[in-house]
Design a protein around this motif. Structure first.
Motif, PDB file in Angstrom:
ATOM      1  N   VAL A 239       0.853  -1.194   0.000  1.00  0.00           N
ATOM      2  CA  VAL A 239       0.000   0.000   0.000  1.00  0.00           C
ATOM      3  C   VAL A 239       0.885   1.240   0.000  1.00  0.00           C
ATOM      4  O   VAL A 239       1.816   1.344   0.805  1.00  0.00           O
ATOM      5  CB  VAL A 239      -0.936   0.039   1.224  1.00  0.00           C
ATOM      6  N   ASP A 240       0.611   2.180  -0.915  1.00  0.00           N
ATOM      7  CA  ASP A 240       1.290   3.475  -0.944  1.00  0.00           C
ATOM      8  C   ASP A 240       0.391   4.461  -0.192  1.00  0.00           C
ATOM      9  O   ASP A 240      -0.612   4.930  -0.731  1.00  0.00           O
ATOM     10  CB  ASP A 240       1.497   3.923  -2.399  1.00  0.00           C
ATOM     11  N   TRP A 241       0.744   4.786   1.046  1.00  0.00           N
ATOM     12  CA  TRP A 241      -0.147   5.573   1.912  1.00  0.00           C
ATOM     13  C   TRP A 241      -0.243   7.027   1.474  1.00  0.00           C
ATOM     14  O   TRP A 241      -1.286   7.675   1.686  1.00  0.00           O
ATOM     15  CB  TRP A 241       0.321   5.471   3.368  1.00  0.00           C
ATOM     16  N   THR A 242       0.786   7.567   0.848  1.00  0.00           N
ATOM     17  CA  THR A 242       0.693   8.939   0.326  1.00  0.00           C
ATOM     18  C   THR A 242      -0.351   9.006  -0.786  1.00  0.00           C
ATOM     19  O   THR A 242      -1.170   9.934  -0.842  1.00  0.00           O
ATOM     20  CB  THR A 242       2.061   9.404  -0.216  1.00  0.00           C
ATOM     21  N   ALA A 243      -0.337   8.004  -1.663  1.00  0.00           N
ATOM     22  CA  ALA A 243      -1.325   7.946  -2.734  1.00  0.00           C
ATOM     23  C   ALA A 243      -2.730   7.764  -2.163  1.00  0.00           C
ATOM     24  O   ALA A 243      -3.703   8.320  -2.701  1.00  0.00           O
ATOM     25  CB  ALA A 243      -0.995   6.812  -3.709  1.00  0.00           C
ATOM     26  N   VAL A 244      -2.860   7.012  -1.073  1.00  0.00           N
ATOM     27  CA  VAL A 244      -4.168   6.825  -0.437  1.00  0.00           C
ATOM     28  C   VAL A 244      -4.745   8.167  -0.005  1.00  0.00           C
ATOM     29  O   VAL A 244      -5.930   8.459  -0.224  1.00  0.00           O
ATOM     30  CB  VAL A 244      -4.055   5.875   0.785  1.00  0.00           C
ATOM     31  N   LEU A 245      -3.919   9.012   0.616  1.00  0.00           N
ATOM     32  CA  LEU A 245      -4.386  10.331   1.055  1.00  0.00           C
ATOM     33  C   LEU A 245      -4.882  11.160  -0.132  1.00  0.00           C
ATOM     34  O   LEU A 245      -5.902  11.859  -0.038  1.00  0.00           O
ATOM     35  CB  LEU A 245      -3.262  11.070   1.786  1.00  0.00           C
ATOM     36  N   MET A 246      -4.168  11.089  -1.240  1.00  0.00           N
ATOM     37  CA  MET A 246      -4.582  11.826  -2.436  1.00  0.00           C
ATOM     38  C   MET A 246      -5.902  11.281  -2.988  1.00  0.00           C
ATOM     39  O   MET A 246      -6.779  12.036  -3.408  1.00  0.00           O
ATOM     40  CB  MET A 246      -3.496  11.732  -3.519  1.00  0.00           C
ATOM     41  N   LEU A 247      -6.044   9.964  -2.977  1.00  0.00           N
ATOM     42  CA  LEU A 247      -7.266   9.346  -3.478  1.00  0.00           C
ATOM     43  C   LEU A 247      -8.475   9.766  -2.650  1.00  0.00           C
ATOM     44  O   LEU A 247      -9.552  10.069  -3.191  1.00  0.00           O
ATOM     45  CB  LEU A 247      -7.139   7.821  -3.455  1.00  0.00           C
ATOM     46  N   VAL A 248      -8.317   9.790  -1.336  1.00  0.00           N
ATOM     47  CA  VAL A 248      -9.438  10.144  -0.456  1.00  0.00           C
ATOM     48  C   VAL A 248      -9.781  11.623  -0.583  1.00  0.00           C
ATOM     49  O   VAL A 248     -10.958  11.999  -0.613  1.00  0.00           O
ATOM     50  CB  VAL A 248      -9.105   9.791   1.006  1.00  0.00           C
ATOM     51  N   ALA A 249      -8.757  12.472  -0.683  1.00  0.00           N
ATOM     52  CA  ALA A 249      -9.010  13.907  -0.837  1.00  0.00           C
ATOM     53  C   ALA A 249      -9.802  14.187  -2.113  1.00  0.00           C
ATOM     54  O   ALA A 249     -10.790  14.938  -2.108  1.00  0.00           O
ATOM     55  CB  ALA A 249      -7.683  14.668  -0.847  1.00  0.00           C
ATOM     56  N   GLY A 250      -9.385  13.566  -3.212  1.00  0.00           N
ATOM     57  CA  GLY A 250     -10.122  13.745  -4.464  1.00  0.00           C
ATOM     58  C   GLY A 250     -11.489  13.105  -4.419  1.00  0.00           C
ATOM     59  O   GLY A 250     -12.465  13.647  -4.957  1.00  0.00           O
ATOM     60  N   GLY A 251     -11.588  11.959  -3.748  1.00  0.00           N
ATOM     61  CA  GLY A 251     -12.853  11.234  -3.682  1.00  0.00           C
ATOM     62  C   GLY A 251     -13.931  11.962  -2.923  1.00  0.00           C
ATOM     63  O   GLY A 251     -15.127  11.782  -3.196  1.00  0.00           O
ATOM     64  N   THR A 252     -13.565  12.795  -1.962  1.00  0.00           N
ATOM     65  CA  THR A 252     -14.554  13.549  -1.197  1.00  0.00           C
ATOM     66  C   THR A 252     -15.378  14.455  -2.113  1.00  0.00           C
ATOM     67  O   THR A 252     -16.605  14.497  -2.021  1.00  0.00           O
ATOM     68  CB  THR A 252     -13.861  14.394  -0.113  1.00  0.00           C
ATOM     69  N   ALA A 253     -14.693  15.169  -2.996  1.00  0.00           N
ATOM     70  CA  ALA A 253     -15.391  16.040  -3.942  1.00  0.00           C
ATOM     71  C   ALA A 253     -16.141  15.227  -4.984  1.00  0.00           C
ATOM     72  O   ALA A 253     -17.287  15.543  -5.343  1.00  0.00           O
ATOM     73  CB  ALA A 253     -14.394  16.980  -4.621  1.00  0.00           C
ATOM     74  N   GLY A 254     -15.524  14.168  -5.460  1.00  0.00           N
ATOM     75  CA  GLY A 254     -16.158  13.346  -6.488  1.00  0.00           C
ATOM     76  C   GLY A 254     -17.437  12.696  -6.002  1.00  0.00           C
ATOM     77  O   GLY A 254     -18.417  12.601  -6.743  1.00  0.00           O
ATOM     78  N   ALA A 255     -17.458  12.248  -4.739  1.00  0.00           N
ATOM     79  CA  ALA A 255     -18.644  11.597  -4.194  1.00  0.00           C
ATOM     80  C   ALA A 255     -19.826  12.551  -4.146  1.00  0.00           C
ATOM     81  O   ALA A 255     -20.970  12.166  -4.429  1.00  0.00           O
ATOM     82  CB  ALA A 255     -18.344  11.055  -2.797  1.00  0.00           C
ATOM     83  N   ALA A 256     -19.575  13.804  -3.785  1.00  0.00           N
ATOM     84  CA  ALA A 256     -20.653  14.793  -3.724  1.00  0.00           C
ATOM     85  C   ALA A 256     -21.265  15.022  -5.101  1.00  0.00           C
ATOM     86  O   ALA A 256     -22.496  15.115  -5.253  1.00  0.00           O
ATOM     87  CB  ALA A 256     -20.122  16.109  -3.154  1.00  0.00           C
ATOM     88  N   ILE A 257     -20.419  15.069  -6.126  1.00  0.00           N
ATOM     89  CA  ILE A 257     -20.910  15.263  -7.496  1.00  0.00           C
ATOM     90  C   ILE A 257     -21.690  14.040  -7.964  1.00  0.00           C
ATOM     91  O   ILE A 257     -22.789  14.158  -8.513  1.00  0.00           O
ATOM     92  CB  ILE A 257     -19.726  15.538  -8.448  1.00  0.00           C
ATOM     93  N   GLY A 258     -21.144  12.853  -7.733  1.00  0.00           N
ATOM     94  CA  GLY A 258     -21.803  11.630  -8.170  1.00  0.00           C
ATOM     95  C   GLY A 258     -23.155  11.430  -7.524  1.00  0.00           C
ATOM     96  O   GLY A 258     -24.106  10.976  -8.162  1.00  0.00           O
ATOM     97  N   LEU A 259     -23.281  11.768  -6.235  1.00  0.00           N
ATOM     98  CA  LEU A 259     -24.552  11.604  -5.533  1.00  0.00           C
ATOM     99  C   LEU A 259     -25.621  12.511  -6.115  1.00  0.00           C
ATOM    100  O   LEU A 259     -26.784  12.103  -6.262  1.00  0.00           O
ATOM    101  CB  LEU A 259     -24.374  11.898  -4.037  1.00  0.00           C
ATOM    102  N   GLN A 260     -25.254  13.738  -6.475  1.00  0.00           N
ATOM    103  CA  GLN A 260     -26.232  14.658  -7.066  1.00  0.00           C
ATOM    104  C   GLN A 260     -26.732  14.142  -8.411  1.00  0.00           C
ATOM    105  O   GLN A 260     -27.925  14.212  -8.714  1.00  0.00           O
ATOM    106  CB  GLN A 260     -25.600  16.050  -7.221  1.00  0.00           C
ATOM    107  N   VAL A 261     -25.813  13.616  -9.227  1.00  0.00           N
ATOM    108  CA  VAL A 261     -26.213  13.061 -10.524  1.00  0.00           C
ATOM    109  C   VAL A 261     -27.100  11.835 -10.324  1.00  0.00           C
ATOM    110  O   VAL A 261     -28.113  11.665 -11.000  1.00  0.00           O
ATOM    111  CB  VAL A 261     -24.963  12.684 -11.353  1.00  0.00           C
ATOM    112  N   GLN A 262     -26.733  10.966  -9.362  1.00  0.00           N
ATOM    113  CA  GLN A 262     -27.516   9.766  -9.103  1.00  0.00           C
ATOM    114  C   GLN A 262     -28.931  10.104  -8.655  1.00  0.00           C
ATOM    115  O   GLN A 262     -29.899   9.458  -9.054  1.00  0.00           O
ATOM    116  CB  GLN A 262     -26.800   8.908  -8.050  1.00  0.00           C
ATOM    117  N   LYS A 263     -29.081  11.139  -7.843  1.00  0.00           N
ATOM    118  CA  LYS A 263     -30.409  11.560  -7.379  1.00  0.00           C
ATOM    119  C   LYS A 263     -31.270  12.034  -8.540  1.00  0.00           C
ATOM    120  O   LYS A 263     -32.476  11.794  -8.580  1.00  0.00           O
ATOM    121  CB  LYS A 263     -30.273  12.672  -6.331  1.00  0.00           C
ATOM    122  N   ARG A 264     -30.662  12.702  -9.517  1.00  0.00           N
ATOM    123  CA  ARG A 264     -31.402  13.177 -10.678  1.00  0.00           C
ATOM    124  C   ARG A 264     -31.886  12.024 -11.561  1.00  0.00           C
ATOM    125  O   ARG A 264     -32.915  12.126 -12.228  1.00  0.00           O
ATOM    126  CB  ARG A 264     -30.543  14.137 -11.506  1.00  0.00           C
TER     127      ARG A 264
END
Length: 256
Positions: free
Chosen positions: A203-228
């Protein structure tokens, strides 16, 4: 710097896809981490397992707030899949990386093709796992959970592409609820797979932090599209099936 930005972008894509269709995070993350972050295949699988598990947890919080998570069904499915995921991860680490991706691509094509056939029974939005329904639901949820867990662990993925149709098959819940419920399962199965790879130093833990940081914003966008799209049941199901087949074809064909 460029690698960090690319990893953030991968995390955003994972978060959006997980929130929108309840799966596909690892299948996207693994080849992208190999191509843009320079990770080896097994290291990318372990890193993706941690990142996807955490991003799924973020996404399931949003789905839970809008009532699209059937918690009892999801928890039973996830618990039964944990043992399978642990065993599957050990097999996966001993398997040649390119073979892992090719086999999963073939599996995705098969699952997507079955989903294009559509439901034979109407969706049941009121399905609940209770003492009264346990005799009907548990014999379907438990073996499907174990089977999906083995495959999720073997391929080093959260398993959303398999979990969503499996939950629908077991419970007949609408796809929007199956997507929300799958995120809870992905969190559990992904954590099991991630722990196995982490203990092996994959596991590359630095990459994990980057993935989670980006995923926070992405999840909010995906949920709005899914609701529509939630009111367009057939479109969402066929779109999900098409994504499964297309992703499977790309992986089986040697997506870098």
């Amino acid at each position: 710097m460029e690698t960090a930005i690319a990893t953030l972008a991968v995390g955003g894509l994972i978060g959006a896809v997980l929130a929108l269709i309840g799966g596909g995070g690892s299948i996207l993350a693994v080849p992208l981490l190999v191509s843009f972050a320079g990770l080896s295949t097994h290291l990318a699988i372990g890193t993706a397992a941690v990142g996807v598990s955490l991003n799924a947890l973020l996404a399931v919080i949003g789905h839970s707030r809008v009532g699209t998570v059937k918690w009892p069904c999801a928890l039973v499915f996830g618990a039964s899949g944990m043992a399978g995921a642990a065993a599957g991860a050990e097999l996966g680490k001993a398997t040649e990386p390119d073979l892992l991706l090719s086999l999963f691509g073939i599996l995705m094509i098969a699952v997507g093709g079955l989903m294009f056939r559509g439901r034979r029974l109407a969706a049941n939005a009121e399905v609940r796992l209770t003492r009264a329904s346990a005799g009907e639901l548990l014999p379907r949820l438990l073996p499907l959970g174990v089977g999906v867990g083995v495959m999720a662990g073997f391929f080093g993925i959260g398993g959303g592409f398999l979990i969503v149709p499996a939950i629908i098959l077991a419970t007949r819940m609408p796809i929007a609820m199956a997507i929300g419920s799958s995120l809870a399962v992905i969190s559990v199965l992904g954590a099991t797979t991630a722990a196995s790879y982490a203990l092996s130093g994959l596991v590359d833990w630095t990459a994990v932090l980057m993935l989670v940081a980006g995923g926070t914003a992405g999840a909010a966008i995906g949920l709005q599209v899914q609701k529509r799209l939630a009111g367009r049941q057939k479109l969402l199901e066929r779109g999900f099936a098409a994504a499964v087949v297309a992703g499977g074809a790309a992986i089986a064909g040697g997506l870098p």
